[in-house]
Design a protein around this motif. Structure first.
Motif, PDB file in Angstrom:
ATOM      1  N   GLY A  36       0.810  -1.080   0.032  1.00 12.18           N
ATOM      2  CA  GLY A  36      -0.140  -0.013  -0.144  1.00 12.18           C
ATOM      3  C   GLY A  36       1.036   1.339   0.119  1.00 12.18           C
ATOM      4  N   MET A  37       1.942   1.369   0.885  1.00 12.73           N
ATOM      5  CA  MET A  37       2.654   2.575   0.817  1.00 12.73           C
ATOM      6  C   MET A  37       3.374   2.830  -0.564  1.00 12.73           C
ATOM      7  SD  MET A  37       4.200   2.625   4.615  1.00 12.73           S
ATOM      8  CE  MET A  37       4.946   1.111   4.804  1.00 12.73           C
ATOM      9  N   VAL A  38       4.125   1.559  -1.139  1.00 13.45           N
ATOM     10  CA  VAL A  38       4.807   1.743  -2.255  1.00 13.45           C
ATOM     11  C   VAL A  38       3.833   1.986  -3.380  1.00 13.45           C
ATOM     12  CG1 VAL A  38       5.971   0.483  -4.240  1.00 13.45           C
ATOM     13  CG2 VAL A  38       6.749   0.264  -1.607  1.00 13.45           C
ATOM     14  N   TYR A  39       2.668   1.471  -3.529  1.00 13.41           N
ATOM     15  CA  TYR A  39       1.827   2.032  -4.292  1.00 13.41           C
ATOM     16  C   TYR A  39       1.352   3.377  -4.562  1.00 13.41           C
ATOM     17  CZ  TYR A  39      -2.135   0.419  -7.550  1.00 13.41           C
ATOM     18  OH  TYR A  39      -3.098   0.500  -8.545  1.00 13.41           O
ATOM     19  N   LEU A  40       1.047   3.769  -2.909  1.00 18.45           N
ATOM     20  CA  LEU A  40       0.636   5.179  -2.836  1.00 18.45           C
ATOM     21  C   LEU A  40       1.561   6.085  -3.290  1.00 18.45           C
ATOM     22  CD1 LEU A  40      -1.909   6.715  -1.792  1.00 18.45           C
ATOM     23  CD2 LEU A  40      -0.597   6.825   0.568  1.00 18.45           C
ATOM     24  N   VAL A  41       2.833   5.956  -3.158  1.00 16.23           N
ATOM     25  CA  VAL A  41       3.836   6.669  -3.412  1.00 16.23           C
ATOM     26  C   VAL A  41       4.136   6.591  -5.090  1.00 16.23           C
ATOM     27  CG1 VAL A  41       6.473   6.991  -3.386  1.00 16.23           C
ATOM     28  CG2 VAL A  41       5.139   6.601  -1.403  1.00 16.23           C
ATOM     29  N   LEU A  42       4.118   5.544  -5.766  1.00 15.10           N
ATOM     30  CA  LEU A  42       4.070   5.187  -7.022  1.00 15.10           C
ATOM     31  C   LEU A  42       3.038   6.368  -7.791  1.00 15.10           C
ATOM     32  CD1 LEU A  42       5.238   1.728  -7.790  1.00 15.10           C
ATOM     33  CD2 LEU A  42       6.466   3.828  -8.258  1.00 15.10           C
ATOM     34  N   LEU A  43       1.672   6.071  -7.311  1.00 18.36           N
ATOM     35  CA  LEU A  43       0.758   6.941  -7.907  1.00 18.36           C
ATOM     36  C   LEU A  43       0.759   8.399  -7.499  1.00 18.36           C
ATOM     37  CD1 LEU A  43      -2.329   4.610  -7.042  1.00 18.36           C
ATOM     38  CD2 LEU A  43      -1.216   4.804  -9.175  1.00 18.36           C
ATOM     39  N   PHE A  44       1.365   8.835  -6.491  1.00 19.88           N
ATOM     40  CA  PHE A  44       1.628  10.169  -6.178  1.00 19.88           C
ATOM     41  C   PHE A  44       2.560  10.674  -7.463  1.00 19.88           C
ATOM     42  CE2 PHE A  44       0.161  10.082  -1.657  1.00 19.88           C
ATOM     43  CZ  PHE A  44      -0.724  10.906  -1.952  1.00 19.88           C
ATOM     44  N   ILE A  45       3.810  10.095  -7.386  1.00 19.98           N
ATOM     45  CA  ILE A  45       4.708  10.714  -8.499  1.00 19.98           C
ATOM     46  C   ILE A  45       4.392  10.368  -9.952  1.00 19.98           C
ATOM     47  CG2 ILE A  45       6.341  10.554  -6.830  1.00 19.98           C
ATOM     48  CD1 ILE A  45       7.413   8.091  -8.250  1.00 19.98           C
ATOM     49  N   SER A  46       3.457   9.531 -10.244  1.00 21.07           N
ATOM     50  CA  SER A  46       3.241   9.266 -11.729  1.00 21.07           C
ATOM     51  C   SER A  46       2.463  10.341 -12.380  1.00 21.07           C
ATOM     52  CB  SER A  46       2.404   7.936 -11.921  1.00 21.07           C
ATOM     53  OG  SER A  46       1.116   8.108 -11.281  1.00 21.07           O
ATOM     54  N   PRO A  47       2.575  10.291 -13.703  1.00 21.61           N
ATOM     55  CA  PRO A  47       2.082  11.686 -14.451  1.00 21.61           C
ATOM     56  C   PRO A  47       0.401  11.335 -14.538  1.00 21.61           C
ATOM     57  CG  PRO A  47       3.847  10.825 -15.712  1.00 21.61           C
ATOM     58  CD  PRO A  47       3.638   9.772 -14.314  1.00 21.61           C
ATOM     59  N   THR A  48      -0.285  12.042 -14.731  1.00 21.63           N
ATOM     60  CA  THR A  48      -1.747  11.837 -14.827  1.00 21.63           C
ATOM     61  C   THR A  48      -2.194  11.553 -16.136  1.00 21.63           C
ATOM     62  OG1 THR A  48      -2.172  13.781 -12.994  1.00 21.63           O
ATOM     63  CG2 THR A  48      -3.892  12.834 -14.495  1.00 21.63           C
ATOM     64  N   SER A  49      -1.081  11.706 -17.262  1.00 18.56           N
ATOM     65  CA  SER A  49      -1.410  11.479 -18.380  1.00 18.56           C
ATOM     66  C   SER A  49      -1.393   9.921 -18.639  1.00 18.56           C
ATOM     67  CB  SER A  49      -0.381  11.932 -19.440  1.00 18.56           C
ATOM     68  OG  SER A  49       0.958  11.674 -19.330  1.00 18.56           O
ATOM     69  N   TYR A  50      -0.781   9.103 -17.796  1.00 19.75           N
ATOM     70  CA  TYR A  50      -0.790   7.599 -17.978  1.00 19.75           C
ATOM     71  C   TYR A  50      -1.999   6.941 -17.722  1.00 19.75           C
ATOM     72  CZ  TYR A  50       4.408   7.782 -17.847  1.00 19.75           C
ATOM     73  OH  TYR A  50       5.824   7.939 -18.077  1.00 19.75           O
ATOM     74  N   PHE A  51      -2.812   7.566 -17.245  1.00 14.92           N
ATOM     75  CA  PHE A  51      -4.235   7.283 -16.792  1.00 14.92           C
ATOM     76  C   PHE A  51      -5.421   7.542 -17.784  1.00 14.92           C
ATOM     77  CE2 PHE A  51      -1.571   7.045 -13.257  1.00 14.92           C
ATOM     78  CZ  PHE A  51      -1.696   5.917 -12.651  1.00 14.92           C
ATOM     79  N   GLU A  52      -5.879   6.715 -18.584  1.00  9.90           N
ATOM     80  CA  GLU A  52      -6.931   7.056 -19.578  1.00  9.90           C
ATOM     81  C   GLU A  52      -8.204   7.847 -19.064  1.00  9.90           C
ATOM     82  OE1 GLU A  52      -8.340   7.919 -23.323  1.00  9.90           O
ATOM     83  OE2 GLU A  52      -6.294   7.058 -22.902  1.00  9.90           O
ATOM     84  N   PRO A  53      -8.742   7.299 -18.184  1.00  8.16           N
ATOM     85  CA  PRO A  53      -9.701   8.242 -17.602  1.00  8.16           C
ATOM     86  C   PRO A  53      -8.801   8.878 -16.278  1.00  8.16           C
ATOM     87  CG  PRO A  53     -10.713   6.117 -17.804  1.00  8.16           C
ATOM     88  CD  PRO A  53      -9.240   6.003 -18.308  1.00  8.16           C
TER      89      PRO A  53
END
Length: 94
Positions: A36-53
């Motif tokens: 959960g912690m690693v997933y949360l950090v990865l999602l925080f630093i990932s660009p929004t453009s990677y997620f279609e919706p």
């Protein structure tokens, strides 16, 4: 959708590798917390453009947060049980 799954797989691999190194515990809840912690950090630093919706990223936030909350609940439950055991042992010694 693929970014959400990809980050989840990366978090899972990282959790499996990091948990023994951190020596955080050996139960399932330990891996759940690290995931959960690693997933949360990865999602925080990932660009929004990677997620279609754009709301897929918020689904990931919910998954990561729920993993951490479940870990906290399990630890709290275990600590409460340990405290009851300690109280029982203390009553027997008196």
């Amino acid at each position: 959708m693929f970014a959400l799954i990809g980050y989840a797989l990366l978090s899972l691999i990282t959790a499996i590798i990091l948990s023994p190194i951190i020596k955080f515990g050996r139960g399932f809840s330990t891996y759940l917390c690290v995931f959960g912690m690693v997933y949360l950090v990865l999602l925080f630093i990932s660009p929004t453009s990677y997620f279609e919706p754009n709301w897929f990223k918020y689904v990931g936030y919910g998954i990561a947060s729920s993993c951490i909350i479940i870990f906290i609940f399990l630890v709290w439950k275990k600590m409460k049980k340990q405290q009851q055991f300690n109280d029982t042992m203390q009553e027997e010694n008196e």
